[in-house]
Design a protein around this motif. Structure first.
Motif, PDB file in Angstrom:
ATOM      1  N   THR A  15       0.828  -1.207   0.000  1.00 46.19           N
ATOM      2  CA  THR A  15       0.000   0.000   0.000  1.00 46.19           C
ATOM      3  C   THR A  15       0.861   1.255   0.000  1.00 46.19           C
ATOM      4  N   GLY A  16       0.425   2.227  -0.795  1.00 43.23           N
ATOM      5  CA  GLY A  16       1.107   3.516  -0.831  1.00 43.23           C
ATOM      6  C   GLY A  16       2.153   3.643  -1.923  1.00 43.23           C
ATOM      7  N   SER A  80      -0.720   6.153  -5.618  1.00 42.47           N
ATOM      8  CA  SER A  80      -0.621   5.555  -4.293  1.00 42.47           C
ATOM      9  C   SER A  80      -1.545   4.335  -4.248  1.00 42.47           C
ATOM     10  N   ARG A  82      -3.694   1.120  -3.321  1.00 41.28           N
ATOM     11  CA  ARG A  82      -4.451   0.678  -2.152  1.00 41.28           C
ATOM     12  C   ARG A  82      -5.012  -0.716  -2.428  1.00 41.28           C
TER      13      ARG A  82
END
Lengths: 115, 116
Positions: A15-16, A80, A82
């Motif tokens: 994530t990110g 980003s 997710r």
């Protein structure tokens, strides 16, 4: 049969992270498309392009962005990632002009998993 | 808005049996219609397409489909199924013009299982 390539075929990422899914075609097609497909579900159009410097959002809202600087290249970027972005992403292309050119040819897809 | 319905989510047939996969569409004008096949983990391969003319269209791998305007249908058929036909099949309708020119709307797909 059209030659359309997608890389990577599989991607597992945290994530990110920022990711770019590559799509290239060698047929000189003007139109290119990105679809999102969840397992066992239909394809949903998320982006399309009718030529260089032309990009439009598709029917399904997506946080991804695309660019079309060269005719043959149509990358998709997630700034980003997710877990909700976990899906299969399919790229397609077709020629512009005339009824018979609406035939879309698909790449093998990128299966993205965001942990 | 255009739409595509594939009523059968999953179909199982025996090898050598005949096959018919159903597809119904909703579209305001004469549609462009397509059938694609997708093997697990792969992209979509075009089986056949209908733009105009003869309503019975022949495709690859021995598949055919018939456009019936009165029934808004474009069913896919094969007289004798092979084990290698096991895959997911998608029907799609395309826009002939306007601002959505060239865009495809897909059905939910039909998964075909073939028993030996």
């Amino acid at each position: 049969e059209a030659d359309i390539y997608q890389t990577p075929r599989y991607l597992v990422i945290g994530t990110g992270k920022k990711i770019t899914l590559e799509c290239s075609q060698t047929m000189g097609h003007d139109k290119m498309y990105w679809y999102q497909q969840d397992p066992g579900m239909e394809l949903h159009l998320i982006h399309y392009s009718y030529g260089v410097n032309s990009t439009e959002k598709g029917d399904l809202s997506s946080e991804s962005t695309v660019s079309r600087i060269r005719t043959e290249h149509f990358p998709l970027t997630l700034e980003s990632a997710r877990p909700s972005h976990t899906s299969q992403y399919l790229c397609a292309s077709s020629r512009r002009g005339g009824a018979s050119t609406d035939t879309q040819y698909f790449g093998p897809g990128t299966r993205l998993t965001v942990l | 808005a255009q739409s595509v319905t594939q009523p059968d989510i999953h179909i199982t047939v025996s090898e050598g049996a005949s096959l018919e996969l159903r597809c119904n569409y909703s579209y305001g004008a004469t549609p462009y219609l397509f059938w694609y096949v997708q093997s697990p983990g792969q992209g979509l391969q075009l089986l056949l397409k209908y733009f105009s003319g003869d309503t019975l269209v022949q495709g690859i791998k021995g598949f055919e489909a018939e456009f019936k305007r009165s029934q808004s249908s474009f069913n896919l058929r094969k007289p004798s199924v092979h084990w290698s036909d096991a895959a997911e099949y998608f029907c799609a309708v395309g826009n002939a013009g306007g601002t959505s020119y060239g865009k495809l709307t897909f059905g939910q797909g039909t998964i075909l299982t073939v028993h030996p």
